[in-house]
Scaffold this motif. Structure first.
Motif, mmCIF file in Angstrom:
data_model
loop_
_atom_site.group_PDB
_atom_site.id
_atom_site.type_symbol
_atom_site.label_atom_id
_atom_site.label_comp_id
_atom_site.label_asym_id
_atom_site.label_seq_id
_atom_site.Cartn_x
_atom_site.Cartn_y
_atom_site.Cartn_z
ATOM 1 N N TYR A 1 0.848 -1.185 0.000
ATOM 2 C CA TYR A 1 0.000 0.000 0.000
ATOM 3 C C TYR A 1 0.885 1.237 0.000
ATOM 4 C CZ TYR A 1 -3.521 -3.389 1.331
ATOM 5 O OH TYR A 1 -4.349 -4.469 1.348
ATOM 6 N N GLY A 2 0.308 2.390 -0.279
ATOM 7 C CA GLY A 2 1.079 3.626 -0.336
ATOM 8 C C GLY A 2 1.756 3.987 0.968
ATOM 9 N N ASP A 3 1.004 3.935 2.063
ATOM 10 C CA ASP A 3 1.540 4.264 3.382
ATOM 11 C C ASP A 3 2.440 3.119 3.843
ATOM 12 O OD1 ASP A 3 2.016 4.776 6.079
ATOM 13 O OD2 ASP A 3 -0.090 5.143 6.572
ATOM 14 N N THR B 1 12.913 9.948 2.232
ATOM 15 C CA THR B 1 13.387 10.089 0.856
ATOM 16 C C THR B 1 12.707 9.021 0.006
ATOM 17 O OG1 THR B 1 15.197 8.493 1.064
ATOM 18 C CG2 THR B 1 15.681 10.758 1.711
ATOM 19 N N GLY B 2 12.787 9.164 -1.335
ATOM 20 C CA GLY B 2 12.340 8.088 -2.208
ATOM 21 C C GLY B 2 11.355 8.486 -3.280
ATOM 22 N N ALA B 3 10.425 7.567 -3.565
ATOM 23 C CA ALA B 3 9.471 7.749 -4.657
ATOM 24 C C ALA B 3 8.151 7.057 -4.270
ATOM 25 C CB ALA B 3 10.035 7.131 -5.942
ATOM 26 N N CYS C 1 3.367 7.222 -2.577
ATOM 27 C CA CYS C 1 3.910 6.580 -1.375
ATOM 28 C C CYS C 1 4.625 7.552 -0.446
ATOM 29 C CB CYS C 1 4.810 5.417 -1.772
ATOM 30 S SG CYS C 1 3.889 4.142 -2.676
ATOM 31 N N ILE C 2 5.276 8.568 -0.993
ATOM 32 C CA ILE C 2 5.929 9.566 -0.129
ATOM 33 C C ILE C 2 4.872 10.309 0.682
ATOM 34 C CG2 ILE C 2 7.293 11.705 -0.089
ATOM 35 C CD1 ILE C 2 8.960 9.172 -0.652
ATOM 36 N N ARG C 3 3.872 10.877 0.002
ATOM 37 C CA ARG C 3 2.829 11.617 0.725
ATOM 38 C C ARG C 3 2.099 10.732 1.724
ATOM 39 N NH1 ARG C 3 -0.118 15.593 -3.678
ATOM 40 N NH2 ARG C 3 1.736 16.817 -4.164
ATOM 41 N N ALA C 4 1.734 9.534 1.309
ATOM 42 C CA ALA C 4 0.994 8.647 2.210
ATOM 43 C C ALA C 4 1.816 8.321 3.451
ATOM 44 C CB ALA C 4 0.603 7.364 1.465
#
Length: 188
Positions: free
Chosen positions: A85-87, A109-111, A116-119
């Protein structure tokens, strides 16, 4: 300042920097160079580096696109969290890993910036973590064909709004790679 008791440590979180995720990422080489620099600094300072690796039907586990990019080799003993999942906290052992390390502050950091970063930023913050987003060490692909803004604007917006998050007893901030401090300054 975290609201998590007895969790004074910081960890560097490296999210989904996988071949299939960042193949077409905006400013890929510069972002990877910044993440490599942060991983090197964290290791040198004894700060845990926690790796997060996504899988789903478009990114099957153990496939070449699922693998982390070769520029970022994970060391034995560094935690690896698998997610679907995103989170990065959702249905994973990330919270248990961080609790075991005494971590109350995350450097993220990341993508992908808009997924996924925002979540994960929000997932960490609502769970009581202090969360630092490294503004020049996350990226996304071009999704303008689906109505999204250009990647540079997605990244800029994520950096902007994260710097204005707030909550009692927690801190959110956006800083560039050169400004990252793994050790928290003593309270005034």
């Amino acid at each position: 300042m975290t609201t998590l008791p007895d969790r004074p440590h910081t960890a560097l979180l490296v999210i989904d920097v996988q071949n299939g995720v960042v193949a077409e990422a905006h400013n890929r080489e510069a972002v990877l160079a910044n993440i490599v620099s942060l991983v090197d600094r964290a290791r040198a300072e004894g700060v845990p580096v926690v790796w997060v690796q996504h899988s789903d039907e478009g990114l099957p586990r153990d496939s070449e696109p699922w693998q982390y990019v070769p520029e970022l080799p994970r060391r034995d003993g560094e935690p690896l969290v698998h997610k679907c999942y995103g989170d990065s906290f959702e249905d994973t052992d990330l919270e248990a890993v961080l609790a075991g390390l005494g971590v109350g502050r995350l450097v993220v950091t990341g993508a992908q910036s808009d997924a996924c970063i925002r979540a994960t930023l929000h997932g960490a913050f609502v769970r009581g973590y202090d969360v630092t987003l490294v503004g020049d060490a996350h990226t996304t692909e071009d999704l303008t064909a689906y109505g999204a803004p250009t990647p540079d604007l997605v990244i800029a917006h994520t950096n902007l709004y994260w710097g204005f998050q707030g909550g009692p007893g927690r801190r959110a901030e956006t800083v560039d790679t050169a400004e990252v401090r793994f050790a928290e300054p003593a309270p005034a």
